[in-house]
Design a protein around this motif. Sequence first.
Motif: not given
Length: 294
Positions: A132-148
Motif C-alpha cells: 500500500i505504501i508503494l502504491i500510494g495515490n491515497d484518495g485518488e480513485d473512487a474504485l481502487l480506493d474502495r477495494v483497498i
Amino acid sequence: MIRDTKGTVEYWDEAVDFSERTIDRFTMESLSPSGDPEYRPQFLFEIVKEYYQLMLERYSRGDAPQELAQYFLPLLSFWEDSERLGLTTWTTQQCNTRHSWSLNLDHYIVCFWLVGLALVLDIPGDQWQRLIILIGNDGEDALLDRVIATRQLDRKIGTKVCQASPYARLLKAIEAPPSKQANLLREFVQHWYEELHCSPKRPGLSGATAVYDRPYWYTLGDKQLEDSGYFGRWCIEAVAVAKAFGIDDTLCLDHPNYPGDLLMDGRSPRYPDAVVAEQPSAPARGWLRRLLGN
C-alpha cells in the motif's frame, strides 16, 4: 490442465522457465554496479514486472493459486529499491507520469492487479502494508480506493474513477443493489478487454498522458505467440472486486478472461493440452530476441 488455451502446455512451460531464468539473471546483475545509474531504477522495476508476469504465466499454465504468493516478498523488495533510487534520479515530471493513476493507464492496472492478487492470496499484513505504501495515490480513485479500503480501513476514497473506460462499469457493480451486482460484474468482464483500447481522441487523453492509449500487454501474442512475451489476459480487477465485496461471480466463471480459480481453485474451465488449437511455430531465436529485448 491449462487455463489459457492461447498457448499449449509446452508454451506455458517454456514461458515460466524463461521468466524464472530472466529473474535469476536480472537479480545477479542487480548486485553489480550499474553501467547507467539513471536507468537503474527502471531496471529494478523490470524485475518487478517479471515477477507479476511470472505469477500470471503460472496461473495460465494451471498451477495452484496458493503457489503464487511466494513471489510477493521479492517483488516488493525490488519495487522498494526502484522507488528509493528513483527519488534521486527521476524529475518531478517523471515521477508524476510514472505514478499518476490518471496519467498512466499501465500503472493503474498494475496497481489494481497487485492489490487484487494480494487480496485473493491473503498475503501477510506486513507485506500488505509495504504494498500500500508503494502504491500510494491515497484518495485518488473512487474504485481502487474502495477495494483497498476493504482491508485498509483508513484509506481515503477518491471522488472519480481515474480510468473511466472501462472501470466506471466496475464501480457501478459495487454501488448497485445486491440483486444486480452479479449481472453488472459479468457485464464489466464482457467489456473489459475491448474498452481498454482507447482512441487517441478519447476524452481526457492528452499530451500529458503517459505514452500509450492501451496497456503494454494488449496485443501480445496476437501475431506470433512464441516470442511475444504473452502471459495471459486475466481480468484480475473483477476477481478483486468479487473478493473485496463478496459479489457472486458465478456468471463470470465461463468467461475466458475471468480468473475465477484465484478465489477458489477448481471453478474455472481447465483444458487438457490435446484440445488446444495448434499455434503457428516461431523460430527458436524468438525467445532469444525476447531475452535481448528485456
